[in-house]
Design an enzyme around this catalytic site. Sequence first.
Site, PDB file in Angstrom:
ATOM      1  N   HIS A 214       8.386  -5.352  -2.239  1.00  0.00           N
ATOM      2  CA  HIS A 214       6.814  -5.395  -1.654  1.00  0.00           C
ATOM      3  C   HIS A 214       6.588  -3.792  -2.022  1.00  0.00           C
ATOM      4  O   HIS A 214       5.536  -3.061  -1.943  1.00  0.00           O
ATOM      5  CB  HIS A 214       6.612  -5.735  -0.617  1.00  0.00           C
ATOM      6  CG  HIS A 214       5.223  -6.096  -0.174  1.00  0.00           C
ATOM      7  ND1 HIS A 214       4.827  -7.812   1.004  1.00  0.00           N
ATOM      8  CD2 HIS A 214       4.072  -5.303  -1.341  1.00  0.00           C
ATOM      9  CE1 HIS A 214       3.172  -7.469   0.410  1.00  0.00           C
ATOM     10  NE2 HIS A 214       2.507  -7.095  -0.700  1.00  0.00           N
TER      11      HIS A 214
ATOM     12  N   HIS B 290      11.209  -8.836   1.293  1.00  0.00           N
ATOM     13  CA  HIS B 290      10.160  -7.417   1.589  1.00  0.00           C
ATOM     14  C   HIS B 290       9.751  -5.337   0.982  1.00  0.00           C
ATOM     15  O   HIS B 290       9.198  -4.877   0.682  1.00  0.00           O
ATOM     16  CB  HIS B 290       9.738  -6.887   3.420  1.00  0.00           C
ATOM     17  CG  HIS B 290       9.512  -8.237   4.644  1.00  0.00           C
ATOM     18  ND1 HIS B 290       8.854  -8.194   4.165  1.00  0.00           N
ATOM     19  CD2 HIS B 290      10.372  -8.548   4.924  1.00  0.00           C
ATOM     20  CE1 HIS B 290       8.236  -9.203   5.036  1.00  0.00           C
ATOM     21  NE2 HIS B 290       9.039  -9.456   6.202  1.00  0.00           N
TER      22      HIS B 290
ATOM     23  N   HIS C 133      15.670 -11.612   2.146  1.00  0.00           N
ATOM     24  CA  HIS C 133      14.299 -11.696   2.428  1.00  0.00           C
ATOM     25  C   HIS C 133      14.657 -10.193   2.357  1.00  0.00           C
ATOM     26  O   HIS C 133      12.890  -9.846   2.222  1.00  0.00           O
ATOM     27  CB  HIS C 133      15.084 -13.023   4.231  1.00  0.00           C
ATOM     28  CG  HIS C 133      13.375 -12.385   4.870  1.00  0.00           C
ATOM     29  ND1 HIS C 133      12.451 -13.787   5.465  1.00  0.00           N
ATOM     30  CD2 HIS C 133      12.996 -11.726   5.873  1.00  0.00           C
ATOM     31  CE1 HIS C 133      11.096 -13.474   5.982  1.00  0.00           C
ATOM     32  NE2 HIS C 133      11.569 -12.210   6.200  1.00  0.00           N
ATOM     33  N   GLU C 134      14.635  -9.739   3.293  1.00  0.00           N
ATOM     34  CA  GLU C 134      14.500  -8.087   3.664  1.00  0.00           C
ATOM     35  C   GLU C 134      14.246  -7.263   1.926  1.00  0.00           C
ATOM     36  O   GLU C 134      13.463  -6.890   2.252  1.00  0.00           O
ATOM     37  CB  GLU C 134      15.738  -7.926   4.235  1.00  0.00           C
ATOM     38  CG  GLU C 134      15.518  -8.181   6.066  1.00  0.00           C
ATOM     39  CD  GLU C 134      14.224  -8.255   6.043  1.00  0.00           C
ATOM     40  OE1 GLU C 134      13.254  -7.352   6.607  1.00  0.00           O
ATOM     41  OE2 GLU C 134      14.608  -9.179   7.497  1.00  0.00           O
TER      42      GLU C 134
END
Length: 675
Positions: A474, A471, A467-468
């Site tokens: 991104h 990010h 998940h991190e």
Amino acid sequence: MNILLSKFTTKYDTAPFSQIKNEDYSPAIQEGITLAKAEIDAIVNNPEAPTFENTIVAMDYTGDILDRASSIFFNLNSAETNDEMQKIAQEVSPLLSEFGNDIRLNPELFARVKKVYDSRESLSLTPEQATLLDKKYKSFSRNGANLAEDKKNKLREIDKELSKLSLQFGENILAETNAFQMHLKDEKDLAGLPEGTIEAARSLAKAQEKEGWIFTLDHPSYVPFMTYAKNRELRKKLAIAFGARGFQKNEFDNQEIVLKIAKLRFERAQLLGYETHAHFVLEERMAESPEKVFSFSHNLLAKAKPAAQKEFADLQAFAKETDEIETLEKWDGGYYSEKLKQKLFDFDDEKLKPYFQLEKVLNGAFTIAEKLYGLTFTEVSDIDKYHPEVMTYEVTDEKEDLVAIFYADFFPRKGKRNGAWMTSFKSQYVKDGINERPHISNVCNFTPPTESKPSLLTFNEVTTLFHEFGHGLHGMLANTTYPSLSGTSVYWDFVELPSQVMENWCYEPEALALFATHYQTGEVIPMEYVNKIKESASFQEGLATMRQLSFGLLDMGWHGQDPTAITDVKAFETEQFTATQLYHEVAENAMSTAFSHIFQGGYSSGYYSYKWAEVLDADAFEYFQEKGIFDREVATKFKENVLSKGGTEHPMTLYKRFRGQEPKPDALLKRAGLL
């Protein structure tokens, strides 16, 4: 010489952490403010008529010294803080909020921005330029530029007060989390606990020169205890301590702070002409209005509630049959869910952990990023770090050009707040023809290695890492011109799409084969375990969805209506939970007083966005599945239309360009087994 005020002479312009002293921060931030003000004055006093370039673009490139100094400081205040830094935070936060207001409430500056904004139709701007102009104009109008002088002053007071209150809120939670320890001396009390958890508790006691075992409210200690400890009384003790943070009528009590924050936010919104704080916030979100958030939440609730009620009844029956538990309490949920899951799927996290060695999982994430986006991660030792445990990487593309610098910081320690997050030490942007590449960091609190074992992750920690890292991608793949539109600078309910979509690869056999190998034998995770991971992924999804929705609705309760009549935090909260409550109320506990996401982080009126983004991510991943989970064509579309575009266009425009259509909730409901 203050190192934060000079140009860094380090490799890739990375932060020279080892040379920064605590006493550098405050003077650097204050000097940064002075320099940024001078840059703003130069724009205001430009004798030429305002243009997009000399006003809007010029503004976006101001304050780089201030940005660097404050981002280094606040990142470290979360990941490696101490009492001195917390004092500095209290000192500089009001200055920064005052500076922000000095800009947003500067009438001459606003007059120039407004002039450009009013002539926007004749400027033939690119979509990115049009977005920048819109964002700059709104940063004034949404922050009081059109208000009379007395109201502007009122706004300044509110903002200063809010920045102090949210810092205090967070410090109180940290203090309460650190203040509690459960010191056990009888081995019988450890029944049910995994050996890694016991070993970590033993190490903690040793470090304090005590006998026995110490358990804390930090997640790597708290979660396994609540999941596996057989002793119901001790689970209750720990759960009540966790739920009582900020709610103990002591010096760290957050009740007054919560009421003040909610009321000040409402007052601020009203001052600016909005009905509530949620109306103000949601104007700049994909969801657009509180009405849409309520209808989105209640639609999902209608689908999830029958499933949740059935799952709860099954869990209640299982606890009664197993241990003659008459009433299922909050401190029983995790424990009996895990037992039931083991019974239904015949496996548990402890069976899986040997296959999830941290280093291998991280390399797996890197390999997946290479297959999808052509990235290579190379660990390097010549980049400065703020703690010896931090790992540093050069990220390059297929042409071997530098894409980003990546910092990874994975284990809990005293100066680090709970949870997991992505942040940046330097943003990506283009200036003077040079594409400045970003410096991105992932900070987590995973199970640390012990004397006898490497760091072995629970499956939940594996999905958190992915998940991190989503990010992170991104941020790393950002490719925009202007700093304020780069990377994760997107609408808040869009920011979780890149992170949540990454989690999907953790459930795919093809992806697991890349990194899920036994830390001792090297054997790839057995297919039956993979199938069970997939089957159990939707286990109690009704309960999980209800829980998420309950937090989102509590958030909207505080921010989507007039809170001035609320006097009792607990009573208000209980009322907000009516539609989603399954467990008995615990009198000693409150959620709001430790709800850092909305009272300290940036999620006020935005907690719904986790579920909102799940709709996007399930829909997006379905596209990958149709074409193959490593399909380069779909990955390139995702990279070019979502990951690299930052906030340059409206997220729905970007999403439709990637997917060819608006997202539908069906993929999420199907994945969650709620259809």
